[in-house]
Design a protein around this motif. Sequence first.
Motif, PDB file in Angstrom:
ATOM      1  N   SER A   1      76.815 -79.711  36.668  1.00  0.00           N
ATOM      2  CA  SER A   1      75.772 -80.252  37.545  1.00  0.00           C
ATOM      3  C   SER A   1      76.159 -81.594  38.171  1.00  0.00           C
ATOM      4  CB  SER A   1      74.465 -80.421  36.760  1.00  0.00           C
ATOM      5  OG  SER A   1      74.651 -81.314  35.674  1.00  0.00           O
ATOM      6  N   GLU A   2      77.227 -82.225  37.681  1.00  0.00           N
ATOM      7  CA  GLU A   2      77.696 -83.486  38.259  1.00  0.00           C
ATOM      8  C   GLU A   2      78.421 -83.261  39.580  1.00  0.00           C
ATOM      9  OE1 GLU A   2      79.600 -86.470  35.654  1.00  0.00           O
ATOM     10  OE2 GLU A   2      79.114 -85.088  34.014  1.00  0.00           O
ATOM     11  N   GLY A   3      78.827 -82.027  39.828  1.00  0.00           N
ATOM     12  CA  GLY A   3      79.571 -81.733  41.048  1.00  0.00           C
ATOM     13  C   GLY A   3      78.866 -80.684  41.885  1.00  0.00           C
ATOM     14  N   ILE A   4      79.501 -80.370  43.003  1.00  0.00           N
ATOM     15  CA  ILE A   4      78.952 -79.336  43.879  1.00  0.00           C
ATOM     16  C   ILE A   4      79.453 -77.973  43.414  1.00  0.00           C
ATOM     17  CG2 ILE A   4      78.726 -80.924  45.823  1.00  0.00           C
ATOM     18  CD1 ILE A   4      81.271 -79.673  47.004  1.00  0.00           C
ATOM     19  N   SER A   5      78.797 -76.938  43.863  1.00  0.00           N
ATOM     20  CA  SER A   5      79.173 -75.586  43.472  1.00  0.00           C
ATOM     21  C   SER A   5      80.179 -74.998  44.467  1.00  0.00           C
ATOM     22  CB  SER A   5      77.934 -74.694  43.420  1.00  0.00           C
ATOM     23  OG  SER A   5      77.433 -74.507  44.735  1.00  0.00           O
ATOM     24  N   GLU A   6      80.740 -73.864  44.096  1.00  0.00           N
ATOM     25  CA  GLU A   6      81.653 -73.163  44.995  1.00  0.00           C
ATOM     26  C   GLU A   6      80.919 -72.719  46.261  1.00  0.00           C
ATOM     27  OE1 GLU A   6      84.243 -69.100  44.921  1.00  0.00           O
ATOM     28  OE2 GLU A   6      84.387 -70.388  43.136  1.00  0.00           O
ATOM     29  N   GLU A   7      79.645 -72.366  46.135  1.00  0.00           N
ATOM     30  CA  GLU A   7      78.850 -71.983  47.305  1.00  0.00           C
ATOM     31  C   GLU A   7      78.693 -73.168  48.261  1.00  0.00           C
ATOM     32  OE1 GLU A   7      77.758 -71.246  44.073  1.00  0.00           O
ATOM     33  OE2 GLU A   7      78.596 -69.234  44.260  1.00  0.00           O
ATOM     34  N   ASP A   8      78.514 -74.372  47.698  1.00  0.00           N
ATOM     35  CA  ASP A   8      78.438 -75.571  48.531  1.00  0.00           C
ATOM     36  C   ASP A   8      79.746 -75.790  49.282  1.00  0.00           C
ATOM     37  OD1 ASP A   8      75.840 -76.076  47.618  1.00  0.00           O
ATOM     38  OD2 ASP A   8      76.544 -77.381  45.997  1.00  0.00           O
ATOM     39  N   VAL A  61      88.818 -82.062  42.096  1.00  0.00           N
ATOM     40  CA  VAL A  61      88.702 -81.616  43.485  1.00  0.00           C
ATOM     41  C   VAL A  61      88.507 -80.105  43.533  1.00  0.00           C
ATOM     42  CG1 VAL A  61      90.176 -83.455  44.395  1.00  0.00           C
ATOM     43  CG2 VAL A  61      91.186 -81.260  43.792  1.00  0.00           C
ATOM     44  N   TYR A  62      88.063 -79.648  44.686  1.00  0.00           N
ATOM     45  CA  TYR A  62      88.140 -78.234  45.031  1.00  0.00           C
ATOM     46  C   TYR A  62      89.284 -78.089  46.008  1.00  0.00           C
ATOM     47  CZ  TYR A  62      83.677 -76.699  43.032  1.00  0.00           C
ATOM     48  OH  TYR A  62      82.650 -76.364  42.183  1.00  0.00           O
ATOM     49  N   GLU A  63      90.147 -77.103  45.760  1.00  0.00           N
ATOM     50  CA  GLU A  63      91.222 -76.765  46.680  1.00  0.00           C
ATOM     51  C   GLU A  63      90.829 -75.471  47.386  1.00  0.00           C
ATOM     52  OE1 GLU A  63      95.917 -76.350  46.161  1.00  0.00           O
ATOM     53  OE2 GLU A  63      94.790 -74.653  45.339  1.00  0.00           O
ATOM     54  N   VAL A  64      90.765 -75.529  48.703  1.00  0.00           N
ATOM     55  CA  VAL A  64      90.447 -74.353  49.511  1.00  0.00           C
ATOM     56  C   VAL A  64      91.749 -73.893  50.168  1.00  0.00           C
ATOM     57  CG1 VAL A  64      89.104 -73.449  51.433  1.00  0.00           C
ATOM     58  CG2 VAL A  64      88.134 -75.254  49.969  1.00  0.00           C
ATOM     59  N   ILE A  99      83.160 -75.541  54.322  1.00  0.00           N
ATOM     60  CA  ILE A  99      84.299 -75.054  55.113  1.00  0.00           C
ATOM     61  C   ILE A  99      83.845 -74.218  56.301  1.00  0.00           C
ATOM     62  CG2 ILE A  99      85.931 -75.215  53.212  1.00  0.00           C
ATOM     63  CD1 ILE A  99      85.748 -72.189  52.939  1.00  0.00           C
ATOM     64  N   GLU A 100      82.733 -73.497  56.161  1.00  0.00           N
ATOM     65  CA  GLU A 100      82.220 -72.745  57.313  1.00  0.00           C
ATOM     66  C   GLU A 100      81.819 -73.688  58.438  1.00  0.00           C
ATOM     67  OE1 GLU A 100      79.099 -70.168  55.963  1.00  0.00           O
ATOM     68  OE2 GLU A 100      80.485 -68.917  54.824  1.00  0.00           O
ATOM     69  N   LYS A 101      81.320 -74.843  58.064  1.00  0.00           N
ATOM     70  CA  LYS A 101      80.887 -75.833  59.051  1.00  0.00           C
ATOM     71  C   LYS A 101      82.060 -76.617  59.640  1.00  0.00           C
ATOM     72  CE  LYS A 101      78.130 -80.038  59.242  1.00  0.00           C
ATOM     73  NZ  LYS A 101      77.377 -80.996  58.451  1.00  0.00           N
ATOM     74  N   GLU A 102      83.045 -76.951  58.813  1.00  0.00           N
ATOM     75  CA  GLU A 102      84.109 -77.879  59.209  1.00  0.00           C
ATOM     76  C   GLU A 102      85.393 -77.222  59.710  1.00  0.00           C
ATOM     77  OE1 GLU A 102      84.161 -81.479  58.218  1.00  0.00           O
ATOM     78  OE2 GLU A 102      82.029 -81.359  57.796  1.00  0.00           O
ATOM     79  N   SER A 134      86.172 -83.439  47.426  1.00  0.00           N
ATOM     80  CA  SER A 134      85.776 -84.003  46.142  1.00  0.00           C
ATOM     81  C   SER A 134      84.866 -83.042  45.383  1.00  0.00           C
ATOM     82  CB  SER A 134      85.050 -85.328  46.366  1.00  0.00           C
ATOM     83  OG  SER A 134      84.445 -85.771  45.172  1.00  0.00           O
ATOM     84  N   PHE A 135      85.083 -82.933  44.097  1.00  0.00           N
ATOM     85  CA  PHE A 135      84.222 -82.134  43.222  1.00  0.00           C
ATOM     86  C   PHE A 135      82.805 -82.687  43.208  1.00  0.00           C
ATOM     87  CE2 PHE A 135      82.403 -82.216  38.868  1.00  0.00           C
ATOM     88  CZ  PHE A 135      82.094 -80.875  38.718  1.00  0.00           C
ATOM     89  N   TYR A 136      82.670 -83.997  43.318  1.00  0.00           N
ATOM     90  CA  TYR A 136      81.371 -84.649  43.166  1.00  0.00           C
ATOM     91  C   TYR A 136      80.444 -84.433  44.356  1.00  0.00           C
ATOM     92  CZ  TYR A 136      83.821 -86.892  39.366  1.00  0.00           C
ATOM     93  OH  TYR A 136      84.550 -87.121  38.233  1.00  0.00           O
ATOM     94  N   ASP A 137      80.967 -84.616  45.582  1.00  0.00           N
ATOM     95  CA  ASP A 137      80.069 -84.568  46.733  1.00  0.00           C
ATOM     96  C   ASP A 137      80.627 -83.818  47.946  1.00  0.00           C
ATOM     97  OD1 ASP A 137      81.991 -86.348  47.581  1.00  0.00           O
ATOM     98  OD2 ASP A 137      80.648 -88.067  47.717  1.00  0.00           O
ATOM     99  N   GLY A 138      81.803 -83.243  47.812  1.00  0.00           N
ATOM    100  CA  GLY A 138      82.362 -82.459  48.910  1.00  0.00           C
ATOM    101  C   GLY A 138      82.993 -83.263  50.021  1.00  0.00           C
ATOM    102  N   THR A 139      83.206 -84.561  49.802  1.00  0.00           N
ATOM    103  CA  THR A 139      83.842 -85.362  50.853  1.00  0.00           C
ATOM    104  C   THR A 139      85.307 -84.954  51.011  1.00  0.00           C
ATOM    105  OG1 THR A 139      84.334 -87.151  49.298  1.00  0.00           O
ATOM    106  CG2 THR A 139      82.319 -87.349  50.599  1.00  0.00           C
TER     107      THR A 139
END
Length: 158
Positions: free
Chosen positions: A92-99, A126-129, A104-107, A144-149
């Motif tokens: 819960s400290e980070g964003i989910s894979e759905e987030d 981190v999340y690696e896409v 990535i759909e937006k950016e 970033s795992f925390y907020d998706g930056t």
Amino acid sequence: MRKWLILIGIVLFSAIIGAGAYGYTVIKSPFSEDEEQAVQLVLSEGYLATVNDASYYHGSDAYQVIHGLDEDGEERIVWVGPDDQVISKKASEGISEEDVRAIIEKELAVRELVAIRLGVENKHPVYEVTYYDEEGRLSYYYVSFYDGTFIKRYSIRP
């Protein structure tokens, strides 16, 4: 004579398949051992009470990424890196894979999404896409795992 050629072909084909399977097992063995050691570490040190999933990540350093539940039944993610250094965070400290998918759909202009996985870069989760962009290049995008930056991105030419 023809029967002998068919028999030799079958034996040769079987030997090649067997050698390939053996080679794969030998190559994969160190990864399995590292995963088992990491799982034992997180269980024995009390980071997790149960393990649901484990995966391997290799960025600037190699990490085992282990998902599970702590003693309170809360979902946690534990990264085990070089020299058994551990990063443990509540999911819960980070964003989910759905987030991450929404980001990535937006950016990004993604032709084909290959994978989204957790890892560590510069000691930060981190999340690696991994994806193919519109030009057909294999591309990597880190958030970033925390907020998706955004952290970094790079592409490999086809």
